[in-house]
Write an enzyme that holds these catalytic residues in place. Structure first.
Site, PDB file in Angstrom:
ATOM      1  N   GLY A  69      -1.094  -0.004   0.337  1.00  0.00           N
ATOM      2  CA  GLY A  69      -2.387  -0.623   0.061  1.00  0.00           C
ATOM      3  C   GLY A  69      -2.321  -1.592  -1.108  1.00  0.00           C
ATOM      4  O   GLY A  69      -2.913  -2.675  -1.075  1.00  0.00           O
ATOM      5  N   THR A  70      -1.598  -1.217  -2.135  1.00  0.00           N
ATOM      6  CA  THR A  70      -1.517  -2.067  -3.327  1.00  0.00           C
ATOM      7  C   THR A  70      -0.896  -3.425  -2.992  1.00  0.00           C
ATOM      8  O   THR A  70      -1.431  -4.476  -3.366  1.00  0.00           O
ATOM      9  CB  THR A  70      -0.700  -1.359  -4.426  1.00  0.00           C
ATOM     10  OG1 THR A  70      -1.345  -0.120  -4.738  1.00  0.00           O
ATOM     11  CG2 THR A  70      -0.607  -2.207  -5.682  1.00  0.00           C
ATOM     12  N   ASN A 149     -13.125   4.710  -3.227  1.00  0.00           N
ATOM     13  CA  ASN A 149     -12.280   5.898  -3.262  1.00  0.00           C
ATOM     14  C   ASN A 149     -12.827   7.003  -4.157  1.00  0.00           C
ATOM     15  O   ASN A 149     -12.539   8.169  -3.956  1.00  0.00           O
ATOM     16  CB  ASN A 149     -10.860   5.521  -3.703  1.00  0.00           C
ATOM     17  CG  ASN A 149     -10.839   4.590  -4.892  1.00  0.00           C
ATOM     18  OD1 ASN A 149     -11.364   3.472  -4.832  1.00  0.00           O
ATOM     19  ND2 ASN A 149     -10.260   5.032  -5.983  1.00  0.00           N
ATOM     20  N   GLN A 177      -9.562   3.429   2.280  1.00  0.00           N
ATOM     21  CA  GLN A 177     -10.251   4.725   2.393  1.00  0.00           C
ATOM     22  C   GLN A 177     -10.963   4.925   3.723  1.00  0.00           C
ATOM     23  O   GLN A 177     -11.477   6.019   3.979  1.00  0.00           O
ATOM     24  CB  GLN A 177     -11.254   4.908   1.245  1.00  0.00           C
ATOM     25  CG  GLN A 177     -10.600   5.205  -0.091  1.00  0.00           C
ATOM     26  CD  GLN A 177      -9.818   6.517  -0.118  1.00  0.00           C
ATOM     27  OE1 GLN A 177     -10.017   7.407   0.707  1.00  0.00           O
ATOM     28  NE2 GLN A 177      -8.900   6.627  -1.063  1.00  0.00           N
ATOM     29  N   SER A 197      -3.388   1.693   4.291  1.00  0.00           N
ATOM     30  CA  SER A 197      -2.242   2.395   3.698  1.00  0.00           C
ATOM     31  C   SER A 197      -1.953   3.697   4.443  1.00  0.00           C
ATOM     32  O   SER A 197      -2.869   4.475   4.721  1.00  0.00           O
ATOM     33  CB  SER A 197      -2.559   2.701   2.232  1.00  0.00           C
ATOM     34  OG  SER A 197      -1.565   3.554   1.702  1.00  0.00           O
ATOM     35  N   GLY A 198      -0.675   3.935   4.745  1.00  0.00           N
ATOM     36  CA  GLY A 198      -0.269   5.100   5.538  1.00  0.00           C
ATOM     37  C   GLY A 198      -0.598   6.447   4.921  1.00  0.00           C
ATOM     38  O   GLY A 198      -1.092   7.342   5.600  1.00  0.00           O
ATOM     39  N   HIS A 199      -0.340   6.583   3.607  1.00  0.00           N
ATOM     40  CA  HIS A 199      -0.436   7.936   3.035  1.00  0.00           C
ATOM     41  C   HIS A 199      -1.864   8.400   2.816  1.00  0.00           C
ATOM     42  O   HIS A 199      -2.088   9.531   2.394  1.00  0.00           O
ATOM     43  CB  HIS A 199       0.388   8.045   1.748  1.00  0.00           C
ATOM     44  CG  HIS A 199      -0.211   7.374   0.544  1.00  0.00           C
ATOM     45  ND1 HIS A 199      -0.908   8.080  -0.402  1.00  0.00           N
ATOM     46  CD2 HIS A 199      -0.224   6.087   0.146  1.00  0.00           C
ATOM     47  CE1 HIS A 199      -1.304   7.242  -1.359  1.00  0.00           C
ATOM     48  NE2 HIS A 199      -0.899   6.032  -1.044  1.00  0.00           N
ATOM     49  N   THR A 235      14.127  -5.743   4.020  1.00  0.00           N
ATOM     50  CA  THR A 235      14.591  -4.946   5.157  1.00  0.00           C
ATOM     51  C   THR A 235      13.475  -4.020   5.632  1.00  0.00           C
ATOM     52  O   THR A 235      12.776  -3.399   4.818  1.00  0.00           O
ATOM     53  CB  THR A 235      15.824  -4.114   4.744  1.00  0.00           C
ATOM     54  OG1 THR A 235      16.840  -5.026   4.338  1.00  0.00           O
ATOM     55  CG2 THR A 235      16.330  -3.259   5.895  1.00  0.00           C
ATOM     56  N   CYS A 323      -9.170   8.769 -16.882  1.00  0.00           N
ATOM     57  CA  CYS A 323      -8.640   9.688 -17.905  1.00  0.00           C
ATOM     58  C   CYS A 323      -7.268  10.183 -17.529  1.00  0.00           C
ATOM     59  O   CYS A 323      -6.372  10.294 -18.360  1.00  0.00           O
ATOM     60  CB  CYS A 323      -9.555  10.896 -18.068  1.00  0.00           C
ATOM     61  SG  CYS A 323     -11.167  10.467 -18.678  1.00  0.00           S
TER      62      CYS A 323
HETATM   63  C1  LIG Z   1      -5.024   4.464  -2.569  1.00  0.00           C
HETATM   64  C2  LIG Z   1      -5.779   3.193  -2.581  1.00  0.00           C
HETATM   65  C3  LIG Z   1      -5.128   1.951  -2.746  1.00  0.00           C
HETATM   66  C4  LIG Z   1      -3.642   1.864  -2.987  1.00  0.00           C
HETATM   67  O1  LIG Z   1      -2.885   2.153  -1.846  1.00  0.00           O
HETATM   68  P1  LIG Z   1      -1.336   2.549  -2.025  1.00  0.00           P
HETATM   69  O2  LIG Z   1      -0.819   2.614  -0.625  1.00  0.00           O
HETATM   70  O3  LIG Z   1      -1.306   3.861  -2.729  1.00  0.00           O
HETATM   71  O4  LIG Z   1      -0.696   1.458  -2.805  1.00  0.00           O
HETATM   72  C5  LIG Z   1      -5.884   0.804  -2.696  1.00  0.00           C
HETATM   73  N1  LIG Z   1      -7.213   0.854  -2.511  1.00  0.00           N
HETATM   74  C6  LIG Z   1      -7.875   2.008  -2.344  1.00  0.00           C
HETATM   75  C7  LIG Z   1      -9.341   1.992  -2.105  1.00  0.00           C
HETATM   76  C8  LIG Z   1      -7.183   3.217  -2.372  1.00  0.00           C
HETATM   77  O5  LIG Z   1      -7.849   4.367  -2.227  1.00  0.00           O
END
Ligand SMILES: *Cc1c(COP(=O)(O)O)cnc(C)c1O
Length: 386
Positions: A69-70, A149, A177, A197-199, A235, A323
């Site tokens: 996502g980043t 998030n 999200q 984002s996958g995770h 890659t 925090c």
């Molecule tokens: C987790 C998150 C990201 C970042 O995604 P990553 O795959 O961890 O880099 C970006 N935006 C939101 C809203 C997220 O919750």
């Protein structure tokens, strides 16, 4: 252990892990090579691309794999800014974006771009009129997240994308999200770019995608080989990509069923906490909110202290604030919602997922009130109040 921090990350679904595992040793070929084991991997990558595309109703050639996502957020925002710098230097975003967006904008402001941060109401909904008024000739990009998030509030993306289109401005949305949690259609949302984002939906970490609508031309961010049609070098992360594809397939099939259960558990948790603990404030929008997210402020105590006590009981949640990353400032999202500093410090975020059970909720409802009571007993603010 009781894990209620699914907005931070999710465990990888065992079915995802299973399909991924082949691509580390057995089918390790570099897809850019010409021999058999490489060509096969190329096919698998394209199959995964189709599954990701299907999940958001895009065409597969509009999906570009990234490291998460980043990177997708960085690419959309920096790539647009560099591609359109002769047209203008103004970007509109919101005050409650993820740091992947906020810090990218901060970086661009050092390079001479001007950023407007749209305020939100007390529920965290962005001010549409403010966006309309902020648009000027130099505006090249609007980027607003789909769901926040921390508090789970869902933004009126369709409405904002219409405004962007009317003004000929590119529109990006961070859907990290929402993809995999609720049905997403890039056509319905009307967006030019979308990050996922996958995770965050039971796929592996370190893999994500950027949807780039056909015809949208942004500058490349990761320079290297000709991977991803020359637009993103490096890659191929074959296990990650195959895992993301599998996670997308599972989400498409199962998210409706999951929603019912998770919403029930979240609502039970919310109701129980409100009944058992006095002086609680629920954050985010009452209805337009992710069904798995519960963000609340426990007045007169520090969210961090509650988290430490929960941790001791093997209950994992988050304060939803910065925090945890070493800053003493409360969450920028809660402050943007107008919540006073001293109350925002008491924030807690429970974000549930498909592996949570009713017993988990019951356990939290048994333990949390005791922790709060104990902490309030030693809180000078609580005693002062009494
Ligand atoms: C987790 C998150 C990201 C970042 O995604 P990553 O795959 O961890 O880099 C970006 N935006 C939101 C809203 C997220 O919750």
């Amino acid at each position: 252990m009781i894990y209620m921090d699914y907005n931070a990350t999710t465990p990888t679904d065992p079915r995802v892990l299973e399909v991924m595992s082949k691509y580390f040793y057995e089918k390790f070929g570099n897809p850019s090579s010409i021999y058999e084991i490489a060509r096969e991997n190329r096919k698998e990558i394209e199959r995964a691309r189709e599954k990701v595309a299907e999940l958001i109703e895009a065409d597969s050639d509009e999906i570009f794999f990234t490291s998460g996502g980043t990177e997708s957020d960085n690419w959309a925002i920096i790539g647009t800014s560099f591609a359109l710098k002769n047209k203008g230097n103004h970007i509109i975003t919101s005050q409650i974006e993820h740091h992947a967006v906020l810090n990218t904008c901060k970086f661009l402001s050092k390079l001479g771009f001007e950023i407007t941060y749209v305020p939100v109401d007390k529920y965290g909904i962005v001010d549409i009129d403010f966006i309309k008024k902020a648009i000027k000739r130099e505006t090249i990009l609007i980027t607003i997240m789909h769901a926040n998030n921390e508090i789970g509030t869902i933004e009126p993306i369709e409405e904002i994308s219409k405004i962007a289109k009317e003004n000929n401005i590119l529109f990006h949305t961070d859907c990290v999200q929402t993809v995999g949690k609720i049905p997403i259609s890039v056509k319905k949302l009307g967006v030019d770019m979308l990050s996922l984002s996958g995770h965050k939906f039971y796929g592996p970490k370190g893999i994500g995608a950027l949807y780039l609508k056909k015809g949208v031309k942004i500058e490349t961010l990761i320079h290297g080989g000709e991977q991803e049609r020359g637009r993103r070098g490096g890659t191929y992360n074959v296990p990650g990509i195959v895992g993301l594809g599998k996670a997308a397939e599972i989400a498409k099939q199962e998210m409706f069923e999951e929603e019912k259960n998770i919403r029930y558990l979240r609502d039970k948790l919310e109701k129980g906490i409100v009944e058992k603990i006095p002086e609680i404030m629920i954050n985010g929008h009452p209805e337009n909110r992710l069904y798995n997210t519960l963000n609340l402020c426990v007045k007169y105590v520090e969210g961090e202290s509650i988290l430490l006590h929960l941790d001791f009981e093997k209950i994992y949640a988050s304060s939803g604030s910065a925090c945890t990353s070493g800053s003493l400032e409360p969450s920028h999202v809660l402050l943007a919602c107008g919540i006073p500093h001293e109350i925002a410090h008491g924030s807690l975020r429970f974000s549930l997922g498909k592996y949570n059970k009713e017993e988990d909720v019951d356990k939290v409802l048994e333990i949390l009130p005791k922790i709060v009571e104990k902490l309030r007993k030693i809180s000078p603010f609580w005693r002062e109040k009494k």
